[in-house]
Design an enzyme around this catalytic site. Structure first.
Site, PDB file in Angstrom:
ATOM      1  N   GLY A   9       2.701 -23.664 -12.634  1.00  9.72           N
ATOM      2  CA  GLY A   9       2.267 -23.292 -11.279  1.00  9.72           C
ATOM      3  C   GLY A   9       0.873 -22.696 -11.292  1.00  9.72           C
TER       4      GLY A   9
ATOM      5  N   GLY B  25      -2.298 -19.376  -6.248  1.00  8.84           N
ATOM      6  CA  GLY B  25      -1.634 -18.074  -6.300  1.00  8.84           C
ATOM      7  C   GLY B  25      -1.669 -17.372  -7.648  1.00  8.84           C
ATOM      8  CG  PHE B  26       1.580 -14.624  -8.471  1.00 11.42           C
ATOM      9  CD1 PHE B  26       0.789 -14.012  -7.508  1.00 11.42           C
ATOM     10  CD2 PHE B  26       2.951 -14.366  -8.451  1.00 11.42           C
ATOM     11  CE1 PHE B  26       1.341 -13.176  -6.540  1.00 11.42           C
ATOM     12  CE2 PHE B  26       3.516 -13.535  -7.499  1.00 11.42           C
ATOM     13  CZ  PHE B  26       2.715 -12.943  -6.534  1.00 11.42           C
TER      14      PHE B  26
ATOM     15  NE  ARG C  53      -0.564 -27.743  -4.944  1.00 13.61           N
ATOM     16  CZ  ARG C  53      -0.737 -26.594  -4.275  1.00 13.61           C
ATOM     17  NH1 ARG C  53      -1.415 -26.583  -3.142  1.00 13.61           N
ATOM     18  NH2 ARG C  53      -0.240 -25.478  -4.746  1.00 13.61           N
TER      19      ARG C  53
ATOM     20  CG  ASN D  22       3.345 -18.410 -11.447  1.00 13.66           C
ATOM     21  OD1 ASN D  22       3.487 -17.402 -10.762  1.00 13.66           O
ATOM     22  ND2 ASN D  22       2.663 -19.467 -11.014  1.00 13.66           N
TER      23      ASN D  22
ATOM     24  CB  SER E 197      10.990 -12.125  -6.353  1.00 15.12           C
ATOM     25  OG  SER E 197      10.915 -11.596  -5.038  1.00 15.12           O
TER      26      SER E 197
ATOM     27  CE1 TYR F 274      11.526 -17.268  -4.149  1.00 11.32           C
ATOM     28  CE2 TYR F 274      11.810 -15.083  -3.206  1.00 11.32           C
ATOM     29  CZ  TYR F 274      11.105 -15.959  -4.018  1.00 11.32           C
ATOM     30  OH  TYR F 274      10.002 -15.523  -4.716  1.00 11.32           O
TER      31      TYR F 274
ATOM     32  N   PRO G 287       7.396  -9.048  -8.454  1.00 12.39           N
ATOM     33  CG  PRO G 287       5.683 -10.602  -8.609  1.00 12.39           C
ATOM     34  CD  PRO G 287       7.141 -10.434  -8.887  1.00 12.39           C
TER      35      PRO G 287
ATOM     36  CG  PHE H 226       5.676 -16.878  -1.452  1.00  8.28           C
ATOM     37  CD1 PHE H 226       6.511 -17.312  -2.469  1.00  8.28           C
ATOM     38  CD2 PHE H 226       6.230 -16.103  -0.432  1.00  8.28           C
ATOM     39  CE1 PHE H 226       7.871 -17.005  -2.453  1.00  8.28           C
ATOM     40  CE2 PHE H 226       7.577 -15.789  -0.425  1.00  8.28           C
ATOM     41  CZ  PHE H 226       8.394 -16.234  -1.433  1.00  8.28           C
TER      42      PHE H 226
HETATM   43  P1  NDP Z   1       1.992 -20.242  -4.534  1.00  4.63           P
HETATM   44  O1  NDP Z   1       2.697 -21.105  -3.543  1.00  4.63           O
HETATM   45  O2  NDP Z   1       0.575 -19.903  -4.301  1.00  4.63           O
HETATM   46  O3  NDP Z   1       2.124 -20.878  -5.996  1.00  4.63           O
HETATM   47  C1  NDP Z   1       3.300 -21.508  -6.429  1.00  4.63           C
HETATM   48  C2  NDP Z   1       2.975 -22.383  -7.616  1.00  4.63           C
HETATM   49  O4  NDP Z   1       4.184 -23.001  -8.068  1.00  4.63           O
HETATM   50  C3  NDP Z   1       2.001 -23.498  -7.277  1.00  4.63           C
HETATM   51  O5  NDP Z   1       1.031 -23.579  -8.285  1.00  4.63           O
HETATM   52  C4  NDP Z   1       2.869 -24.743  -7.272  1.00  4.63           C
HETATM   53  O6  NDP Z   1       2.113 -25.855  -7.737  1.00  4.63           O
HETATM   54  C5  NDP Z   1       3.935 -24.368  -8.284  1.00  4.63           C
HETATM   55  N1  NDP Z   1       5.139 -25.171  -8.138  1.00  4.63           N
HETATM   56  C6  NDP Z   1       6.017 -25.191  -7.104  1.00  4.63           C
HETATM   57  N2  NDP Z   1       6.973 -26.113  -7.332  1.00  4.63           N
HETATM   58  C7  NDP Z   1       6.690 -26.677  -8.531  1.00  4.63           C
HETATM   59  C8  NDP Z   1       7.294 -27.699  -9.309  1.00  4.63           C
HETATM   60  N3  NDP Z   1       8.406 -28.346  -8.901  1.00  4.63           N
HETATM   61  N4  NDP Z   1       6.752 -28.018 -10.515  1.00  4.63           N
HETATM   62  C9  NDP Z   1       5.633 -27.387 -10.927  1.00  4.63           C
HETATM   63  N5  NDP Z   1       5.004 -26.429 -10.246  1.00  4.63           N
HETATM   64  C10 NDP Z   1       5.526 -26.083  -9.049  1.00  4.63           C
HETATM   65  O7  NDP Z   1       2.877 -18.924  -4.607  1.00  4.63           O
HETATM   66  P2  NDP Z   1       2.820 -17.650  -5.599  1.00  4.63           P
HETATM   67  O8  NDP Z   1       1.654 -17.696  -6.483  1.00  4.63           O
HETATM   68  O9  NDP Z   1       2.996 -16.466  -4.735  1.00  4.63           O
HETATM   69  O10 NDP Z   1       4.170 -17.887  -6.395  1.00  4.63           O
HETATM   70  C11 NDP Z   1       4.244 -17.871  -7.814  1.00  4.63           C
HETATM   71  C12 NDP Z   1       5.578 -17.296  -8.204  1.00  4.63           C
HETATM   72  O11 NDP Z   1       5.656 -15.954  -7.761  1.00  4.63           O
HETATM   73  C13 NDP Z   1       6.788 -18.009  -7.612  1.00  4.63           C
HETATM   74  O12 NDP Z   1       7.784 -18.102  -8.602  1.00  4.63           O
HETATM   75  C14 NDP Z   1       7.226 -17.069  -6.486  1.00  4.63           C
HETATM   76  O13 NDP Z   1       8.595 -17.186  -6.216  1.00  4.63           O
HETATM   77  C15 NDP Z   1       6.888 -15.743  -7.101  1.00  4.63           C
HETATM   78  N6  NDP Z   1       6.725 -14.615  -6.196  1.00  4.63           N
HETATM   79  C16 NDP Z   1       5.843 -14.653  -5.158  1.00  4.63           C
HETATM   80  C17 NDP Z   1       5.691 -13.534  -4.349  1.00  4.63           C
HETATM   81  C18 NDP Z   1       4.788 -13.526  -3.158  1.00  4.63           C
HETATM   82  O14 NDP Z   1       4.995 -12.711  -2.241  1.00  4.63           O
HETATM   83  N7  NDP Z   1       3.739 -14.355  -3.116  1.00  4.63           N
HETATM   84  C19 NDP Z   1       6.407 -12.295  -4.613  1.00  4.63           C
HETATM   85  C20 NDP Z   1       7.332 -12.376  -5.708  1.00  4.63           C
HETATM   86  C21 NDP Z   1       7.450 -13.484  -6.479  1.00  4.63           C
HETATM   87  P3  NDP Z   1       2.195 -27.348  -7.166  1.00  4.63           P
HETATM   88  O15 NDP Z   1       2.588 -27.267  -5.728  1.00  4.63           O
HETATM   89  O16 NDP Z   1       0.819 -27.871  -7.394  1.00  4.63           O
HETATM   90  O17 NDP Z   1       3.207 -28.014  -8.049  1.00  4.63           O
HETATM   91  C1  8X3 Z   2       8.580 -13.054  -2.649  1.00  4.08           C
HETATM   92  C2  8X3 Z   2       8.768 -11.726  -2.011  1.00  4.08           C
HETATM   93  O1  8X3 Z   2      10.011 -10.479  -0.178  1.00  4.08           O
HETATM   94  O2  8X3 Z   2       9.191 -12.702   0.334  1.00  4.08           O
HETATM   95  O3  8X3 Z   2       9.405 -13.183  -3.744  1.00  4.08           O
HETATM   96  O4  8X3 Z   2      11.092 -12.411  -1.116  1.00  4.08           O
HETATM   97  S1  8X3 Z   2       9.814 -11.845  -0.687  1.00  4.08           S
END
Ligand code: NDP
Ligand code: 8X3
Length: 253
Positions: A10, A14-15, A36, A86, A139, A152, A182, A189
């Site tokens: 990922g 994002g992260f 992507r 991630n 999370s 989720y 986080p 997200f």
């Molecule tokens: P983003 O949507 O910005 O990033 C998510 C990443 O996951 C993208 O790079 C996407 O890439 C990748 N991804 C999703 N599905 C797939 C797949 N099937 N195969 C490979 N890659 C995949 O969100 P975040 O950076 O916020 O999320 C990263 C992680 O952090 C996640 O696990 C999320 O649950 C977790 N998280 C996020 C929080 C938030 O509030 N933002 C809080 C707590 C946890 P692509 O689409 O190019 O495949």
């Molecule tokens: C993402 C944080 O609060 O939207 O994991 O579930 S929350």
């Protein structure tokens, strides 16, 4: 500090993207994966300082593709020191009796099975080398329920417990496992959760100072750069603008 080889799932936003920038700035060697590919290639072209960057288009739901990606790494990328598990997503915020079952499937396949698959493919090399670190992105939703969090939160509870069980399995193998939990962070997200509805996504963060991807990347690089004998088991991280509420109580009439 010696150069580490970091495999990030990922990394296209994002992260994951922020982790790529942070590890590159420290001079590490990066394997960037996501679906992507164009985002990964653009990121690779921007990164400065990395010892090398290898891009792989990868869907973490496909175990065969993960195995092939690991088997076909260029020689200098083969000894993976750090796996940042991630890749993940939330889809929808409907109550359980109204969700689209396809959304539950995608979350389970990505957040649970994808994370297990990457771990299973990369862990044997770490055990063999008696060196490695798996950083799982869970999370706050793993521990704290909220309306619409249903599957989720369930997938993230799996990630947190799987992380602890990995620690139990890996005792004596010198492989570290950290689970980061986080809270609300502004990335793509919410846009993904609300299926491209930018207004709904913006409302999540309106009037707050949410966590940023850089905040989480700094946390990830901090845990990874502790001395080799120090295992940070788990870390829950929130913006100061987020906290718990009282129990919800339903009253008739
Ligand atoms: P983003 O949507 O910005 O990033 C998510 C990443 O996951 C993208 O790079 C996407 O890439 C990748 N991804 C999703 N599905 C797939 C797949 N099937 N195969 C490979 N890659 C995949 O969100 P975040 O950076 O916020 O999320 C990263 C992680 O952090 C996640 O696990 C999320 O649950 C977790 N998280 C996020 C929080 C938030 O509030 N933002 C809080 C707590 C946890 P692509 O689409 O190019 O495949
Ligand atoms: C993402 C944080 O609060 O939207 O994991 O579930 S929350």
């Amino acid at each position: 500090m010696s150069v580490k080889t970091i495999f990030i799932t990922g990394a296209s936003s994002g992260f994951g993207e922020a982790c790529a920038r942070a590890f590159a700035a420290a001079g590490d060697r990066l394997i960037l994966t996501a679906r992507r590919k164009e985002n990964l290639e653009a990121l690779r072209d921007e990164l400065v300082g990395a010892a090398g960057v290898h891009v792989v288009q990868l869907d973490v739901r496909n175990f065969t593709a993960i195995e092939a990606a690991v088997a076909n790494l260029p020689a200098e990328f083969r000894e993976i020191d750090v796996l940042v598990n991630n890749a993940g997503l939330a889809l929808g915020l409907e109550p359980s009796h109204q969700v689209d079952i396809a959304d539950w499937d995608v979350m389970v396949d990505t957040n649970i099975k994808g994370l297990m698959y990457c771990t299973r493919a990369i862990l044997p090399g770490m055990v063999e080398r008696k060196r490695g670190h798996i950083v799982n992105i869970s999370s706050t939703a793993a521990s704290w329920p909220y309306p619409g969090g249903n599957a989720y939160g369930g997938t993230k509870a799996f990630v947190s417990q799987f992380s602890r069980n990995l620690r139990a399995d890996l005792l004596g193998k010198k492989v570290r496992v950290t689970c980061i939990e986080p809270g609300m962070a502004e990335t793509e997200f919410s846009n993904v959760r609300f299926k491209g509805d930018g207004d709904k996504a913006d409302q999540v963060y309106a009037g707050t100072e949410p966590l940023t991807a850089v905040d989480i990347a700094e946390t990830v690089t901090w845990v990874v750069n502790r001395p080799a004998h120090v295992n940070i088991n788990s870390l829950e991280v929130m913006t100061v603008d987020q906290a718990w509420g009282p129990f919800a109580i339903h009253r008739e009439g």
